[in-house]
Scaffold this motif. Structure first.
Motif, PDB file in Angstrom:
ATOM      1  N   MET A   1      39.446  54.667  -6.612  1.00  0.00           N
ATOM      2  CA  MET A   1      38.810  55.296  -7.752  1.00  0.00           C
ATOM      3  C   MET A   1      38.090  56.553  -7.291  1.00  0.00           C
ATOM      4  SD  MET A   1      37.528  52.706 -10.471  1.00  0.00           S
ATOM      5  CE  MET A   1      38.890  52.603 -11.568  1.00  0.00           C
ATOM      6  N   SER A   2      37.845  57.410  -8.224  1.00  0.00           N
ATOM      7  CA  SER A   2      37.160  58.658  -7.913  1.00  0.00           C
ATOM      8  C   SER A   2      35.858  58.723  -8.688  1.00  0.00           C
ATOM      9  CB  SER A   2      38.064  59.835  -8.280  1.00  0.00           C
ATOM     10  OG  SER A   2      37.401  61.046  -8.048  1.00  0.00           O
ATOM     11  N   ALA A   3      34.762  58.891  -7.976  1.00  0.00           N
ATOM     12  CA  ALA A   3      33.451  58.951  -8.609  1.00  0.00           C
ATOM     13  C   ALA A   3      32.938  60.380  -8.598  1.00  0.00           C
ATOM     14  CB  ALA A   3      32.480  58.036  -7.879  1.00  0.00           C
ATOM     15  N   GLN A   4      32.127  60.711  -9.604  1.00  0.00           N
ATOM     16  CA  GLN A   4      31.506  62.022  -9.699  1.00  0.00           C
ATOM     17  C   GLN A   4      30.010  61.873  -9.511  1.00  0.00           C
ATOM     18  OE1 GLN A   4      32.572  63.299 -13.609  1.00  0.00           O
ATOM     19  NE2 GLN A   4      34.646  63.825 -13.051  1.00  0.00           N
ATOM     20  N   GLN A   5      29.396  62.823  -8.792  1.00  0.00           N
ATOM     21  CA  GLN A   5      27.951  62.788  -8.614  1.00  0.00           C
ATOM     22  C   GLN A   5      27.270  63.399  -9.821  1.00  0.00           C
ATOM     23  OE1 GLN A   5      27.340  64.484  -4.589  1.00  0.00           O
ATOM     24  NE2 GLN A   5      26.393  62.511  -4.224  1.00  0.00           N
ATOM     25  N   HIS A   6      26.136  62.809 -10.208  1.00  0.00           N
ATOM     26  CA  HIS A   6      25.360  63.287 -11.336  1.00  0.00           C
ATOM     27  C   HIS A   6      23.927  63.526 -10.902  1.00  0.00           C
ATOM     28  CE1 HIS A   6      28.315  62.657 -14.526  1.00  0.00           C
ATOM     29  NE2 HIS A   6      28.741  61.668 -13.770  1.00  0.00           N
ATOM     30  N   SER A   7      23.226  64.317 -11.688  1.00  0.00           N
ATOM     31  CA  SER A   7      21.841  64.645 -11.391  1.00  0.00           C
ATOM     32  C   SER A   7      20.925  64.022 -12.430  1.00  0.00           C
ATOM     33  CB  SER A   7      21.664  66.168 -11.390  1.00  0.00           C
ATOM     34  OG  SER A   7      20.335  66.501 -11.121  1.00  0.00           O
ATOM     35  N   LEU A   8      19.880  63.367 -11.972  1.00  0.00           N
ATOM     36  CA  LEU A   8      18.866  62.767 -12.834  1.00  0.00           C
ATOM     37  C   LEU A   8      17.494  63.190 -12.331  1.00  0.00           C
ATOM     38  CD1 LEU A   8      20.227  59.103 -12.798  1.00  0.00           C
ATOM     39  CD2 LEU A   8      20.538  60.754 -14.634  1.00  0.00           C
ATOM     40  N   ASP A   9      16.501  63.116 -13.193  1.00  0.00           N
ATOM     41  CA  ASP A   9      15.130  63.391 -12.774  1.00  0.00           C
ATOM     42  C   ASP A   9      14.465  62.056 -12.464  1.00  0.00           C
ATOM     43  OD1 ASP A   9      12.746  64.733 -12.227  1.00  0.00           O
ATOM     44  OD2 ASP A   9      12.102  64.675 -14.324  1.00  0.00           O
ATOM     45  N   VAL A  10      14.398  61.691 -11.190  1.00  0.00           N
ATOM     46  CA  VAL A  10      13.832  60.414 -10.773  1.00  0.00           C
ATOM     47  C   VAL A  10      12.473  60.681 -10.147  1.00  0.00           C
ATOM     48  CG1 VAL A  10      14.165  58.378  -9.323  1.00  0.00           C
ATOM     49  CG2 VAL A  10      16.140  59.477 -10.381  1.00  0.00           C
ATOM     50  N   ARG A  11      11.451  60.040 -10.680  1.00  0.00           N
ATOM     51  CA  ARG A  11      10.072  60.258 -10.226  1.00  0.00           C
ATOM     52  C   ARG A  11       9.500  58.970  -9.661  1.00  0.00           C
ATOM     53  NH1 ARG A  11       8.688  65.605 -10.022  1.00  0.00           N
ATOM     54  NH2 ARG A  11      10.223  66.621 -11.331  1.00  0.00           N
ATOM     55  N   GLY A  12       8.658  59.113  -8.650  1.00  0.00           N
ATOM     56  CA  GLY A  12       8.022  57.971  -8.023  1.00  0.00           C
ATOM     57  C   GLY A  12       6.512  58.085  -8.056  1.00  0.00           C
ATOM     58  N   TYR A  13       5.885  57.509  -7.056  1.00  0.00           N
ATOM     59  CA  TYR A  13       4.435  57.514  -6.921  1.00  0.00           C
ATOM     60  C   TYR A  13       3.906  58.943  -6.955  1.00  0.00           C
ATOM     61  CZ  TYR A  13      -0.114  56.598  -4.791  1.00  0.00           C
ATOM     62  OH  TYR A  13      -1.454  56.528  -4.525  1.00  0.00           O
ATOM     63  N   ARG A  14       2.836  59.149  -7.666  1.00  0.00           N
ATOM     64  CA  ARG A  14       2.212  60.471  -7.834  1.00  0.00           C
ATOM     65  C   ARG A  14       3.152  61.455  -8.524  1.00  0.00           C
ATOM     66  NH1 ARG A  14      -0.701  61.332  -1.994  1.00  0.00           N
ATOM     67  NH2 ARG A  14      -2.190  59.634  -2.183  1.00  0.00           N
ATOM     68  N   ASP A  15       4.094  60.940  -9.259  1.00  0.00           N
ATOM     69  CA  ASP A  15       5.070  61.744  -9.990  1.00  0.00           C
ATOM     70  C   ASP A  15       5.910  62.637  -9.069  1.00  0.00           C
ATOM     71  OD1 ASP A  15       6.234  62.179 -12.512  1.00  0.00           O
ATOM     72  OD2 ASP A  15       5.183  64.084 -12.725  1.00  0.00           O
ATOM     73  N   ASP A  16       6.041  62.234  -7.798  1.00  0.00           N
ATOM     74  CA  ASP A  16       6.875  62.969  -6.849  1.00  0.00           C
ATOM     75  C   ASP A  16       8.346  62.752  -7.181  1.00  0.00           C
ATOM     76  OD1 ASP A  16       4.649  63.790  -5.449  1.00  0.00           O
ATOM     77  OD2 ASP A  16       4.861  62.302  -3.854  1.00  0.00           O
ATOM     78  N   ALA A  17       9.121  63.815  -7.082  1.00  0.00           N
ATOM     79  CA  ALA A  17      10.569  63.693  -7.250  1.00  0.00           C
ATOM     80  C   ALA A  17      11.136  62.898  -6.074  1.00  0.00           C
ATOM     81  CB  ALA A  17      11.211  65.070  -7.316  1.00  0.00           C
ATOM     82  N   LEU A  18      12.026  61.974  -6.355  1.00  0.00           N
ATOM     83  CA  LEU A  18      12.646  61.157  -5.318  1.00  0.00           C
ATOM     84  C   LEU A  18      14.106  61.565  -5.142  1.00  0.00           C
ATOM     85  CD1 LEU A  18      11.272  57.633  -6.266  1.00  0.00           C
ATOM     86  CD2 LEU A  18      10.461  59.163  -4.457  1.00  0.00           C
ATOM     87  N   GLU A  19      14.535  61.603  -3.891  1.00  0.00           N
ATOM     88  CA  GLU A  19      15.930  61.916  -3.591  1.00  0.00           C
ATOM     89  C   GLU A  19      16.787  60.683  -3.858  1.00  0.00           C
ATOM     90  OE1 GLU A  19      16.615  63.680   0.235  1.00  0.00           O
ATOM     91  OE2 GLU A  19      14.604  64.545   0.224  1.00  0.00           O
ATOM     92  N   TYR A  20      17.960  60.932  -4.363  1.00  0.00           N
ATOM     93  CA  TYR A  20      18.871  59.835  -4.681  1.00  0.00           C
ATOM     94  C   TYR A  20      20.297  60.370  -4.702  1.00  0.00           C
ATOM     95  CZ  TYR A  20      19.312  62.117  -9.088  1.00  0.00           C
ATOM     96  OH  TYR A  20      19.567  63.063 -10.034  1.00  0.00           O
TER      97      TYR A  20
END
Length: 84
Positions: A1-20
């Motif tokens: 199968m072929s998957a496509q990468q997508h972008s989301l706004d994921v936030r963690g502690y102290r509203d820091d952006a998290l890498e994913y």
């Protein structure tokens, strides 16, 4: 199968952006593999790269969340701060 990468706004502690990494199959699957690395082990390590590959072949969407355990900010944080 072929998957496509997508972008989301994921936030963690102290509203820091998290890498994913979020990879979605071309057609809806209803299946999601969640990858959560531990201390000293990231998504690019062989075990999790292999797991991602197998899940992709089985038709799963995958979501891997990078932790902050390997950063100097985490290593140097007081114990009560790191436990949050």
């Amino acid at each position: 199968m072929s998957a496509q990468q997508h972008s989301l706004d994921v936030r963690g502690y102290r509203d820091d952006a998290l890498e994913y990494v979020y990879q979605q199959q071309e057609t809806p699957t209803g299946k999601l593999g969640l990858l959560l690395p531990g201390m000293g082990y990231g998504l690019e390590q062989p075990g999790l790269k292999y797991a991602t590959s197998v899940l992709d072949e089985l038709g799963f969407d995958t979501f891997g969340l990078e932790t902050r355990y390997h950063t100097p900010a985490f290593a140097d944080a007081p114990a009560d701060e790191a436990a949050r």
